[in-house]
Structures are given as structure tokens and as C-alpha cells.
Design an enzyme around this catalytic site. Sequence first.
Site, PDB file in Angstrom:
ATOM      1  N   ALA A  67     -30.403  37.810 -54.252  1.00 39.35           N
ATOM      2  CA  ALA A  67     -29.556  38.750 -53.509  1.00 39.35           C
ATOM      3  C   ALA A  67     -30.327  39.259 -52.294  1.00 39.35           C
ATOM      4  O   ALA A  67     -31.557  39.329 -52.320  1.00 39.35           O
ATOM      5  CB  ALA A  67     -29.168  39.913 -54.407  1.00 39.35           C
ATOM      6  N   GLY A 121     -31.069  36.335 -57.942  1.00 41.30           N
ATOM      7  CA  GLY A 121     -29.710  35.818 -57.827  1.00 41.30           C
ATOM      8  C   GLY A 121     -29.680  34.335 -57.477  1.00 41.30           C
ATOM      9  O   GLY A 121     -28.707  33.645 -57.801  1.00 41.30           O
ATOM     10  N   GLU A 124     -29.959  32.724 -60.699  1.00 39.91           N
ATOM     11  CA  GLU A 124     -28.708  32.985 -61.437  1.00 39.91           C
ATOM     12  C   GLU A 124     -27.602  32.048 -60.962  1.00 39.91           C
ATOM     13  O   GLU A 124     -26.807  31.548 -61.757  1.00 39.91           O
ATOM     14  CB  GLU A 124     -28.298  34.460 -61.262  1.00 39.91           C
ATOM     15  CG  GLU A 124     -29.251  35.394 -62.004  1.00 39.91           C
ATOM     16  CD  GLU A 124     -28.930  36.864 -61.764  1.00 39.91           C
ATOM     17  OE1 GLU A 124     -29.015  37.297 -60.602  1.00 39.91           O
ATOM     18  OE2 GLU A 124     -28.600  37.569 -62.728  1.00 39.91           O
ATOM     19  N   GLU A 144     -36.485  40.497 -60.608  1.00 41.13           N
ATOM     20  CA  GLU A 144     -35.800  41.767 -60.318  1.00 41.13           C
ATOM     21  C   GLU A 144     -36.588  42.979 -60.778  1.00 41.13           C
ATOM     22  O   GLU A 144     -36.535  44.045 -60.162  1.00 41.13           O
ATOM     23  CB  GLU A 144     -34.401  41.774 -60.959  1.00 41.13           C
ATOM     24  CG  GLU A 144     -33.358  40.936 -60.210  1.00 41.13           C
ATOM     25  CD  GLU A 144     -33.330  39.482 -60.648  1.00 41.13           C
ATOM     26  OE1 GLU A 144     -34.304  39.022 -61.291  1.00 41.13           O
ATOM     27  OE2 GLU A 144     -32.333  38.790 -60.349  1.00 41.13           O
TER      28      GLU A 144
HETATM   29  C1  3H9 Z   1     -31.460  40.030 -56.967  1.00 39.36           C
HETATM   30  O1  3H9 Z   1     -31.422  38.853 -56.786  1.00 39.36           O
HETATM   31  C2  3H9 Z   1     -30.429  40.780 -57.750  1.00 39.36           C
HETATM   32  C3  3H9 Z   1     -29.539  39.880 -58.542  1.00 39.36           C
HETATM   33  O2  3H9 Z   1     -30.060  39.627 -59.821  1.00 39.36           O
HETATM   34  C4  3H9 Z   1     -28.198  40.507 -58.792  1.00 39.36           C
HETATM   35  C5  3H9 Z   1     -27.347  40.873 -57.644  1.00 39.36           C
HETATM   36  C6  3H9 Z   1     -25.955  41.314 -58.031  1.00 39.36           C
HETATM   37  N1  3H9 Z   1     -33.615  39.446 -49.557  1.00 39.36           N
HETATM   38  O3  3H9 Z   1     -42.210  37.585 -48.659  1.00 39.36           O
HETATM   39  P1  3H9 Z   1     -42.130  36.894 -47.356  1.00 39.36           P
HETATM   40  C7  3H9 Z   1     -37.495  38.157 -46.500  1.00 39.36           C
HETATM   41  S1  3H9 Z   1     -32.677  40.996 -56.295  1.00 39.36           S
HETATM   42  C8  3H9 Z   1     -33.806  39.708 -48.261  1.00 39.36           C
HETATM   43  O4  3H9 Z   1     -42.841  37.500 -46.198  1.00 39.36           O
HETATM   44  P2  3H9 Z   1     -43.374  34.627 -48.587  1.00 39.36           P
HETATM   45  C9  3H9 Z   1     -38.729  39.024 -46.410  1.00 39.36           C
HETATM   46  O5  3H9 Z   1     -38.385  40.381 -46.294  1.00 39.36           O
HETATM   47  C10 3H9 Z   1     -33.677  39.860 -55.382  1.00 39.36           C
HETATM   48  N2  3H9 Z   1     -34.897  39.305 -47.584  1.00 39.36           N
HETATM   49  O6  3H9 Z   1     -42.558  35.371 -47.451  1.00 39.36           O
HETATM   50  C11 3H9 Z   1     -39.380  38.470 -45.181  1.00 39.36           C
HETATM   51  O7  3H9 Z   1     -38.727  39.014 -44.053  1.00 39.36           O
HETATM   52  P3  3H9 Z   1     -39.564  39.453 -42.770  1.00 39.36           P
HETATM   53  C12 3H9 Z   1     -34.566  39.099 -56.283  1.00 39.36           C
HETATM   54  C13 3H9 Z   1     -35.813  38.615 -48.258  1.00 39.36           C
HETATM   55  O8  3H9 Z   1     -43.336  33.193 -48.195  1.00 39.36           O
HETATM   56  C14 3H9 Z   1     -39.031  36.978 -45.249  1.00 39.36           C
HETATM   57  O9  3H9 Z   1     -37.908  36.866 -46.115  1.00 39.36           O
HETATM   58  N3  3H9 Z   1     -35.453  38.267 -55.475  1.00 39.36           N
HETATM   59  C15 3H9 Z   1     -35.665  38.317 -49.618  1.00 39.36           C
HETATM   60  O10 3H9 Z   1     -44.681  35.288 -48.803  1.00 39.36           O
HETATM   61  C16 3H9 Z   1     -40.147  36.158 -45.820  1.00 39.36           C
HETATM   62  O11 3H9 Z   1     -40.592  36.735 -47.027  1.00 39.36           O
HETATM   63  C17 3H9 Z   1     -36.693  38.659 -55.173  1.00 39.36           C
HETATM   64  O12 3H9 Z   1     -37.143  39.696 -55.587  1.00 39.36           O
HETATM   65  C18 3H9 Z   1     -34.497  38.757 -50.268  1.00 39.36           C
HETATM   66  N4  3H9 Z   1     -34.264  38.505 -51.569  1.00 39.36           N
HETATM   67  O13 3H9 Z   1     -42.536  34.815 -49.912  1.00 39.36           O
HETATM   68  C19 3H9 Z   1     -37.469  37.699 -54.317  1.00 39.36           C
HETATM   69  N5  3H9 Z   1     -36.757  37.635 -50.026  1.00 39.36           N
HETATM   70  O14 3H9 Z   1     -40.188  38.182 -42.297  1.00 39.36           O
HETATM   71  C20 3H9 Z   1     -38.207  38.468 -53.281  1.00 39.36           C
HETATM   72  C21 3H9 Z   1     -37.535  37.504 -48.946  1.00 39.36           C
HETATM   73  O15 3H9 Z   1     -38.525  40.035 -41.883  1.00 39.36           O
HETATM   74  N6  3H9 Z   1     -38.893  37.614 -52.329  1.00 39.36           N
HETATM   75  N7  3H9 Z   1     -36.982  38.087 -47.874  1.00 39.36           N
HETATM   76  O16 3H9 Z   1     -40.581  40.437 -43.275  1.00 39.36           O
HETATM   77  C22 3H9 Z   1     -40.082  37.039 -52.592  1.00 39.36           C
HETATM   78  O17 3H9 Z   1     -40.601  37.068 -53.683  1.00 39.36           O
HETATM   79  C23 3H9 Z   1     -40.772  36.374 -51.430  1.00 39.36           C
HETATM   80  O18 3H9 Z   1     -40.237  36.899 -50.254  1.00 39.36           O
HETATM   81  C24 3H9 Z   1     -40.632  34.838 -51.383  1.00 39.36           C
HETATM   82  C25 3H9 Z   1     -41.235  34.323 -50.044  1.00 39.36           C
HETATM   83  C26 3H9 Z   1     -41.405  34.230 -52.552  1.00 39.36           C
HETATM   84  C27 3H9 Z   1     -39.199  34.410 -51.423  1.00 39.36           C
END
Ligand code: 3H9
Length: 709
Positions: A67, A121, A124, A144
Site C-alpha cells: 500500500a 499489500g 497480499e 506492516e
Molecule cells: C501495507 O501494505 C498495508 C496493507 O497490508 C493493507 C492496506 C489496506 N509506499 O526505502 P527506499 C518509497 S503497508 C510509498 O529509499 P530501498 C520510499 O519512500 C506497506 N512509498 O529504497 C522512497 O521514496 P523517496 C507495507 C514507498 O531500495 C522510495 O520508495 N510495505 C513505499 O532502500 C524508495 O524506497 C512496506 O512497509 C510504500 N509502500 O528499499 C514496504 N515503499 O525516494 C516499505 C517505498 O521519495 N518499503 N516507498 O524517499 C520498503 O521496505 C523499502 O522502501 C523497499 C525499497 C524495500 C521497498
Amino acid sequence: MPGPADQIVTVSLVDGVARITMNSGRVNALGRALRRALSEALMRVARDRAVTAVLLLGQPEAFSAGADVSELNSPESDNSQSGVAGLGSGVGRPDLRELIALVEDFPKPVIAGITGVALGGGLELAMAAHARISAPGARLGLPEIALGLLPGAGGTGRLPRLVGPERALEMILTGKEVSASEALRDGLVDAVMEDPGSPDAVRWTTEYAATRAPGRTRDRTGKVTEAAAVPGTVSRLAADAVRKARDPYAAQAAVDAMSAGIEQSFDRGANVEQEKFEERVKSPESAAQRHLFAAERAARRPAYLDTDAARAVRRAGVVGAGTMGGGIAMALASAGMPVTVVEAERAALDRGLAQVQKNLAASVSRGSRTQAGATQLESLITGSLDYADLTDVDLVIEAAFEDLQVKQGIFATLDRFVRPDCVLASNTSYLGIDDIAAGTRFPARVLGMHFFSPANVMPLVEVVRGSSTDDATLATAFATARRIGKTPVVVGVCHGFVGNRMLEVRSVQAEQLLLEGALPGQVDQVLKGFGFRMGPFEMGDMAGLDIGWRNRKAGGRTAPVADALCESGRFGQKTSAGYYAYVGREGHDDPEVEQLILEVSRKLGVSRREISDSEILERLLFPMINEGARILDEGIAERAGDIDVIWVKGYNWPAYRGGPMWYADHVGTGYVADRLRRYAEQCGDVSLLPAGFLSKAVDSATSGLGLPG
Ligand code: 3H9
């Protein structure tokens, strides 16, 4: 039916298989636009007679990171009741659950082809597909909990049906990712293929479509039958993990949803999940962790950093083979970097290298490293007694005894041996980087890299920018810290930098509280009740009280209770006696310590009184926040969020309390300022008067002043 490359969802038809590819932003966050484009593509494909099956794909780096976290931050407009999580009045439709239902009930088989990450998500969505193919390097998880949430789009119901309740609990309550091979072993994916968008994958999809009716994950009950038969099984399996979870509130919510989904029905579980998810999204604990998510990413972009100026680090050196030096060498070698560890004496070097071996053996027996990985890592670390062995390295991290003269001597020697472009970093936790740099020929290449113990485990590195440090030096150190998987935060020069400077203020208050009437057990308990893993006195006993005692004596300072303990030979766990009496590592209240404290209070003429838990908490935390305000005022930290990241990553501040500066904002900066004024008067201590932005905070519980940055 191909779509233009700049579209966030493209569709291409190959041998009757519609490859629907998500191509939105860096990580395919499932924001409103992507959800809508994906559902439109799916509807089109559903009607297309030429399509027999769907292969749902992402980008090489990300199938989807889940998400869109930024949508979660604006619940009114996008989340509850309408957007990412809710059932929708329209603004954000389809919401993620509707999209997922569309995939699960799709009239043709949908296969998810996972590359890069499938998180939250994103996973999911993949779990709602009828089968999953994964690239070998993919990472799958439901993180999450790190945002103070539970999976909110069916994850608590579908994951246990695919991998069984025990494995599902482990993944959801720790938030840890699994590799493609683990996912295959556990049943989370059905096949691993080099490229899940390739002709091979298309063939696999065609065969799947020809031989299998699209089965829904929610209908698979094989792996949950046993748990469903004995009510309470899920809660029992989870009890320990909930207590240890990063966010126990979110963990309990996940367990409740999973229990309902297994013991009652998938739909009942989905309802509980949705209810709890929306409750958690609105909770201060989740808001705190979403703040940290953004703060960690902001800390990667310090104003002074010119990332392009970073030089390659092919080989590194470490001076000092003690606990810190050994840990730093392991951290560097873990990223594949050859490291030369230099010590002054053979015995110390041998001891240090033996400790590295012991740590590696322990990690192999714990299962956190393979034997081959440990052997490889060890082969990258070379010991030496000769600085001449550092002539070829690109970065040296000094981790010697915490003494300015010792460090200046080492830097002067290094200066003679290393190349002029080699970065020289000190792991000092308090000392002035400028004083260390001053004795070298090129002060511009000197800076601090303050690691935390154990350095191979703890994620934080304070990167200390000296007044002469140049761009290339800063960028190289920062990039190296990132490369070895640490969280670097750039800070300026002052005694103790950000973390230890604030810790010192807390220690002063902890000692003062003992003199005024509290006992160690009470103080520690209050801080643990707040969410810290350890209180200040347990921490002191673990680290050893003699170190601080020696430093105080050298600096002409005193801490009457701590000094008295040391004078009676109580140095903490290492002597089985400190603030507590120890049997092994287990500490117990000690009447002798109580007597000693009463005696010290009496001698100093302090009349003891009953001190409430809330005063203890405020006296420990608010002066730290005040110091944080000074640190911001002086520009030692760039943003309030940087201070929060430092405290959460380096000092175990509970993530669900957001860090000290976020917490100040949460309780109200006006309130914090008001209490500080009161404590300043009560203690006769002007250093407690509100400083920096706090001095301007209005005397009210909700000042609305906010924090800078
Ligand atoms: C969810 O899914 C809820 C659901 O169960 C239910 C819903 C109903 N959204 O970390 P990085 C951005 S909750 C928006 O620097 P990396 C991040 O801010 C979500 N933006 O790179 C950054 O932006 P900026 C559960 C996101 O290579 C850019 O992408 N998911 C999201 O070191 C690059 O990210 C998580 O908790 C997002 N979901 O790591 C995953 N994710 O460049 C969270 C990333 O402007 N994300 N961005 O600063 C991560 O763990 C890491 O970002 C990821 C990449 C491994 C993906």
C-alpha cells in the site's frame, strides 16, 4: 493490446497469456492511480476471448512494496471508508481489498510473477493470485508491523493458508522477509524461475491454465485444519512473540485477526482484520512508526551530502582489535570488503581475532549465518602489527582506546602511511573530531564514524562531520555505512554528538532521582513500562560502571551514588554486583544498594521523598528532549527526525513512541516546556529551563507549535 511504456500498467498478449505489468514509481506502491489502472486492465482482459490466463508482473526491483504509505498518512481523504483500506464511498476506489477480490475471483487463472520485492499489500495481492512464480532473488514479506500495522488486505487469512500458522505468525510478527527458496519450500510460491515474465513463465502459465481450475487461496484449508480444531492455538503459539514484538499492539491485533480467520472463517477473519487495521492506522503508535519510516529516508539525504563525491572503497583498515574494532571489521567484511585490522601488540591482536572467530561460530550455531558464509567472511579479515599494511586501503576506521592523546598519536601515524585520498574515520563516542584532525596533514579527510556496540549488529552510525571534513570524505563514509547495511545519520561536532550527549543528560537525572528518593528498580521499571528494553541502571550494570567512573575521575566530575558503588567494588554484571546483585545475568534488588543510596543521600543532606512514576518518566525524558532542542538550535543535527532515528536505531527508544522529538510533539511541546520550568525550579537547576524551540513553546498541552524538520 500493448500500452505505451509511460503508462503505469501495460498489457501485452503472448500465446493467449495477458502479461499485465505494473510500472508505477520506484516500487509500485499500490496507490489510487495504480489500483485503478490495474483493475481497468483486469476488466479489459476478462472480456477478451483471446486471453486464457493472466501473468501479473512488476518491475525488476519491485513487484510491489505494498500500500502507498503516504496515503495511509491522510486517512480522511484516502484511507478509512474510502481509500486504500476502507470499503469505499468512491474517492479511492477500487480500494486494495476490492482489487484483491477482483484478482481472487477472476474468471481466468491469474499467476503473479514476482521480481524484486513483494511486500505488504504487494504480497497480499500476489497471494490472492491463483499461483505464484518468483525470481530467485526476490524477497517476500509482510512488514506492516514495522509501521505499527497488521496486514490489512487479507494477509492474516491467506498467509497461514499457504504456509501454515506457525510460519505465518513468524513472518507477520517479525515483519522479516523471506527469500524465493524459502518461499518455495514453505508453499508461498509455486515455482522459482530466472525471469517470471519470460517465455518459460508464459508456458508455465499456459500449462497451469490448461490443467488447473483457478483455486482460491482462501479456500485452501489443509495447513490450518489442525489449528482450527483447537480454539486458542494461534494465540498460544503467538504469546511469546507478541511480547517481544517491535509493536505489541499491532502484533496482538494481527493475532486476533489470524485467530478469527482460522478458528471461525476466512470472512470473519477479514472483518476483524479490517476493523483492527483501521484502528491501528489511527493509533499514535502507527503514526510514530510512519514518522520514522519517513525520517529514516530523509536522513539519507542530508543537506551537506554530495553523493556523487563518494570515492570507491575497495579495501578498508581498522585500528584496534577490541570489541568495537572486531565488530566494525565484521560489519565491513560482511559486505565483501577485505579488511586489515592493525593492533599495537600481538596478544591483543590474537585476542581480537579469536573473538571475531567466536562470534562467527556463534552466528553459525544460531543459524543466522552459514558455515561457508562465516569462512568467507573470516578470510576477508587480516590481522597486522604494522601500519605499513594500510598503504593500500581507501578507508581506515580507528577504534582504539577512548583517549584524545592516544587517538591523536594513531592519526599522526596513519597520516604517514596511508594514501592522501584515504578517508580517516574515528569511532570515538565523545571526543572532538576537529582535535583529532588537527594533528594530521589533511584534516579534510578526517571525520567520525560512531558505531554502536555490538558494531556488527547495531544498525546506527553517527557520521560526524568535522569543521574541515570535505565532501568526498563525508560522502565516502556515508556510502560505506549504507553499503554495510547501517543507518548513517550525519551529525556535527560536540561532546557526545547527538546520542551520547542526550544520554548523558538522562544519566544525570537518573542519578539525581536516586538521591531524592527513588530506587534503581523503580526507575528502571518506569522506563521499561514506557517501552525501553532496559532501564538506565540495568544498562549501566551491563556496560560496566567502572568505565564511567574512570572518565569522571579524569574529568574531575562526580556521580555520588555511582561513585560509591564503584568504590565498594561493584562494577556491574562483571563483578556480579552493581545497582543490582546478580546470579548469572539475572539482577535482583539488593538491600545493600538501598542502604548505600540512603547513606549517600544523608551525607549530601538531601531529604528523600516518595517520587511518582510520572515524575520519574518526565525527569528522564524531558531533559533529553531539551538537549535535543539545543542540538537542533546549534545545528548539530539537521532535523528533529534525525534525532529520532538516532535514538530508535542506537539506543532502543521504542519505535512505537516515535523517538524523543516526535514524542515531544505528541505530548505537546508546551506541556514539555512547562514541566521543564517546574523541574528547573524544583531542582534549582537552570540547565533544565526550556531551550531552543522549546523556550518558545506555549504553556498548554497542545501547543500546536510543532517541531522543526
Ligand atoms: C501495507 O501494505 C498495508 C496493507 O497490508 C493493507 C492496506 C489496506 N509506499 O526505502 P527506499 C518509497 S503497508 C510509498 O529509499 P530501498 C520510499 O519512500 C506497506 N512509498 O529504497 C522512497 O521514496 P523517496 C507495507 C514507498 O531500495 C522510495 O520508495 N510495505 C513505499 O532502500 C524508495 O524506497 C512496506 O512497509 C510504500 N509502500 O528499499 C514496504 N515503499 O525516494 C516499505 C517505498 O521519495 N518499503 N516507498 O524517499 C520498503 O521496505 C523499502 O522502501 C523497499 C525499497 C524495500 C521497498
